[in-house]
Motif scaffolding. Structure first.
Motif, mmCIF file in Angstrom:
data_model
loop_
_atom_site.group_PDB
_atom_site.id
_atom_site.type_symbol
_atom_site.label_atom_id
_atom_site.label_comp_id
_atom_site.label_asym_id
_atom_site.label_seq_id
_atom_site.Cartn_x
_atom_site.Cartn_y
_atom_site.Cartn_z
ATOM 1 N N GLN A 1 -1.410 18.713 74.692
ATOM 2 C CA GLN A 1 -0.841 19.452 75.815
ATOM 3 C C GLN A 1 -1.419 20.868 75.867
ATOM 4 O OE1 GLN A 1 3.454 20.794 76.292
ATOM 5 N NE2 GLN A 1 3.410 19.026 77.678
ATOM 6 N N ALA A 2 -1.625 21.470 74.705
ATOM 7 C CA ALA A 2 -2.230 22.799 74.667
ATOM 8 C C ALA A 2 -3.664 22.766 75.186
ATOM 9 C CB ALA A 2 -2.190 23.354 73.246
ATOM 10 N N GLU A 3 -4.401 21.701 74.853
ATOM 11 C CA GLU A 3 -5.763 21.548 75.388
ATOM 12 C C GLU A 3 -5.723 21.501 76.911
ATOM 13 O OE1 GLU A 3 -8.736 21.458 74.075
ATOM 14 O OE2 GLU A 3 -8.583 20.835 71.960
ATOM 15 N N ALA A 4 -4.742 20.766 77.451
ATOM 16 C CA ALA A 4 -4.629 20.659 78.910
ATOM 17 C C ALA A 4 -4.239 21.997 79.535
ATOM 18 C CB ALA A 4 -3.608 19.573 79.273
ATOM 19 N N LEU A 5 -3.351 22.736 78.889
ATOM 20 C CA LEU A 5 -2.970 24.063 79.386
ATOM 21 C C LEU A 5 -4.157 25.017 79.342
ATOM 22 C CD1 LEU A 5 0.546 24.331 77.720
ATOM 23 C CD2 LEU A 5 0.113 24.436 80.182
ATOM 24 N N LEU A 6 -4.942 24.935 78.279
ATOM 25 C CA LEU A 6 -6.149 25.759 78.173
ATOM 26 C C LEU A 6 -7.111 25.450 79.314
ATOM 27 C CD1 LEU A 6 -8.082 27.686 76.668
ATOM 28 C CD2 LEU A 6 -8.712 25.762 75.189
ATOM 29 N N ALA A 7 -7.327 24.168 79.562
ATOM 30 C CA ALA A 7 -8.228 23.768 80.648
ATOM 31 C C ALA A 7 -7.690 24.203 82.005
ATOM 32 C CB ALA A 7 -8.433 22.250 80.616
ATOM 33 N N LEU A 8 -6.372 24.079 82.209
ATOM 34 C CA LEU A 8 -5.777 24.480 83.486
ATOM 35 C C LEU A 8 -5.860 25.993 83.671
ATOM 36 C CD1 LEU A 8 -4.259 23.847 86.089
ATOM 37 C CD2 LEU A 8 -2.115 23.932 84.781
ATOM 38 N N GLY A 9 -5.561 26.750 82.623
ATOM 39 C CA GLY A 9 -5.654 28.199 82.717
ATOM 40 C C GLY A 9 -7.056 28.650 83.069
ATOM 41 N N VAL B 1 -0.423 30.552 82.782
ATOM 42 C CA VAL B 1 -0.502 29.236 82.129
ATOM 43 C C VAL B 1 -0.939 29.391 80.673
ATOM 44 C CG1 VAL B 1 -1.869 27.103 82.050
ATOM 45 C CG2 VAL B 1 -0.856 27.858 84.202
ATOM 46 N N LEU B 2 -1.906 30.262 80.421
ATOM 47 C CA LEU B 2 -2.367 30.493 79.049
ATOM 48 C C LEU B 2 -1.249 31.110 78.204
ATOM 49 C CD1 LEU B 2 -5.897 31.845 79.936
ATOM 50 C CD2 LEU B 2 -5.382 29.617 78.921
ATOM 51 N N GLU B 3 -0.505 32.041 78.776
ATOM 52 C CA GLU B 3 0.637 32.629 78.063
ATOM 53 C C GLU B 3 1.666 31.555 77.740
ATOM 54 O OE1 GLU B 3 1.640 37.153 78.734
ATOM 55 O OE2 GLU B 3 1.684 36.081 80.642
ATOM 56 N N ARG B 4 1.880 30.652 78.681
ATOM 57 C CA ARG B 4 2.823 29.554 78.432
ATOM 58 C C ARG B 4 2.349 28.715 77.249
ATOM 59 N NH1 ARG B 4 3.471 24.238 82.333
ATOM 60 N NH2 ARG B 4 4.379 22.885 80.719
ATOM 61 N N GLY B 5 1.051 28.424 77.220
ATOM 62 C CA GLY B 5 0.512 27.642 76.117
ATOM 63 C C GLY B 5 0.736 28.311 74.774
ATOM 64 N N LEU B 6 0.530 29.620 74.722
ATOM 65 C CA LEU B 6 0.725 30.355 73.472
ATOM 66 C C LEU B 6 2.198 30.409 73.082
ATOM 67 C CD1 LEU B 6 -1.790 33.269 74.112
ATOM 68 C CD2 LEU B 6 -1.994 31.482 72.370
ATOM 69 N N ALA B 7 3.071 30.550 74.070
ATOM 70 C CA ALA B 7 4.501 30.664 73.785
ATOM 71 C C ALA B 7 5.120 29.333 73.365
ATOM 72 C CB ALA B 7 5.229 31.207 75.017
ATOM 73 N N GLU B 8 4.680 28.249 73.982
ATOM 74 C CA GLU B 8 5.318 26.949 73.754
ATOM 75 C C GLU B 8 4.722 26.184 72.582
ATOM 76 O OE1 GLU B 8 5.182 24.699 77.348
ATOM 77 O OE2 GLU B 8 6.565 26.021 78.428
ATOM 78 N N HIS B 9 3.554 26.615 72.107
ATOM 79 C CA HIS B 9 2.874 25.840 71.067
ATOM 80 C C HIS B 9 2.455 26.754 69.919
ATOM 81 C CE1 HIS B 9 2.757 22.307 73.684
ATOM 82 N NE2 HIS B 9 2.421 23.129 74.651
ATOM 83 N N ALA B 10 3.447 27.263 69.224
ATOM 84 C CA ALA B 10 3.184 28.195 68.125
ATOM 85 C C ALA B 10 2.633 27.501 66.888
ATOM 86 C CB ALA B 10 4.471 28.934 67.767
ATOM 87 N N ASP B 11 2.761 26.177 66.814
ATOM 88 C CA ASP B 11 2.370 25.448 65.605
ATOM 89 C C ASP B 11 1.006 24.769 65.731
ATOM 90 O OD1 ASP B 11 3.170 23.685 67.544
ATOM 91 O OD2 ASP B 11 4.242 22.331 66.178
ATOM 92 N N LEU B 12 0.156 25.251 66.620
ATOM 93 C CA LEU B 12 -1.147 24.628 66.823
ATOM 94 C C LEU B 12 -2.050 24.829 65.615
ATOM 95 C CD1 LEU B 12 -1.907 25.827 70.462
ATOM 96 C CD2 LEU B 12 -1.115 23.560 69.757
ATOM 97 N N ASN B 13 -3.054 23.957 65.476
ATOM 98 C CA ASN B 13 -4.066 24.218 64.463
ATOM 99 C C ASN B 13 -4.779 25.513 64.828
ATOM 100 O OD1 ASN B 13 -6.917 23.695 65.688
ATOM 101 N ND2 ASN B 13 -5.721 21.940 66.399
ATOM 102 N N VAL B 14 -5.266 26.214 63.829
ATOM 103 C CA VAL B 14 -5.728 27.586 64.031
ATOM 104 C C VAL B 14 -6.906 27.678 65.004
ATOM 105 C CG1 VAL B 14 -7.294 27.607 62.035
ATOM 106 C CG2 VAL B 14 -6.304 29.756 62.868
ATOM 107 N N GLU B 15 -7.820 26.710 64.975
ATOM 108 C CA GLU B 15 -8.971 26.780 65.876
ATOM 109 C C GLU B 15 -8.547 26.670 67.341
ATOM 110 O OE1 GLU B 15 -12.462 24.580 65.191
ATOM 111 O OE2 GLU B 15 -12.611 25.095 63.069
ATOM 112 N N LEU B 16 -7.622 25.771 67.625
ATOM 113 C CA LEU B 16 -7.152 25.608 68.997
ATOM 114 C C LEU B 16 -6.367 26.840 69.442
ATOM 115 C CD1 LEU B 16 -6.735 24.051 71.583
ATOM 116 C CD2 LEU B 16 -4.940 22.706 70.450
ATOM 117 N N ARG B 17 -5.540 27.375 68.557
ATOM 118 C CA ARG B 17 -4.785 28.578 68.926
ATOM 119 C C ARG B 17 -5.735 29.736 69.221
ATOM 120 N NH1 ARG B 17 0.167 29.957 69.491
ATOM 121 N NH2 ARG B 17 0.709 32.165 69.468
#
Length: 199
Positions: A84-92, A107-123
């Motif tokens: 979902q974070a990948e999709a938010l990144l692409a949409l942003g 949209v990018l802010e939403r991705g950062l706020a909603e997915h705090a536990d992402l792997n470090v490279e994706l974050r």
């Protein structure tokens, strides 16, 4: 026996494989057609979301107008946090470069706020996309600078991390030129790694 084996073949996988081959050979329009056809099959929500994400990636390279709608649909269907974070990144990214800068940054802010536990490279990729885009929009500049200031980024954290480091350097140089910052205050080891790599 041939027809019995054929009945066991997943048509969606066949179409995805055909799309992958077409895209690899620069047949992007054909890849779009294969993926669109795959979406006509009965699919679970997660699988449909993945297909929409693949389709949007190809459409982005074609400049197709349906990219935004397909990415929004994918986000609503995907349940895996990283996907979902990948999709938010692409949409942003797509929103920003289609002229909808404010929406893209949100949209990018939403991705950062909603997915705090992402792997470090994706974050780091999400952070980099946000920082680079937001610093170009006056109303978001301070938020981008605030995020950049609080990050502790290492070069080995992937391409997003390298973008953040490079951006921090460029911003620091701008601040030094205006007298806001003296780069002599930056620790020597940081200057070595950052300036040495990107100068």
């Amino acid at each position: 026996r041939f027809w019995e084996e054929l009945r066991t073949v997943d048509p969606v996988e066949l179409l995805r494989e055909a799309a992958g081959r077409a895209a690899a050979e620069a047949g992007l329009e054909s890849a779009v057609q294969y993926l669109a056809r795959a979406l006509e099959e009965p699919l679970r929500d997660e699988e449909r979301g993945e297909l929409l994400l693949e389709l949007a990636a190809v459409e982005t390279n074609l400049g197709a107008g349906a990219v935004l709608a397909h990415l929004r649909d994918a986000i609503s269907l995907l349940r895996d946090s990283d996907r979902q974070a990948e999709a938010l990144l692409a949409l942003g990214h797509a929103l920003y470069w289609s002229g909808e800068e404010e929406q893209g940054i949100e949209v990018l802010e939403r991705g950062l706020a909603e997915h705090a536990d992402l792997n470090v490279e994706l974050r780091r990729r999400l952070e980099a996309e946000f920082v680079v885009n937001a610093t170009r929009v006056p109303s978001h500049y301070r938020r981008a600078r605030a995020l950049l200031a609080q990050l502790d980024v290492s070069l080995d954290e992937g391409p997003g991390a390298r973008v953040l480091i490079r951006h921090e350097l460029f911003e620091s140089r701008d601040l030094e030129r205006t007298g806001v910052l003296d780069l002599d205050d930056v620790p020597a080891e940081v200057r070595f790694h950052r300036l040495g790599r990107y100068r």
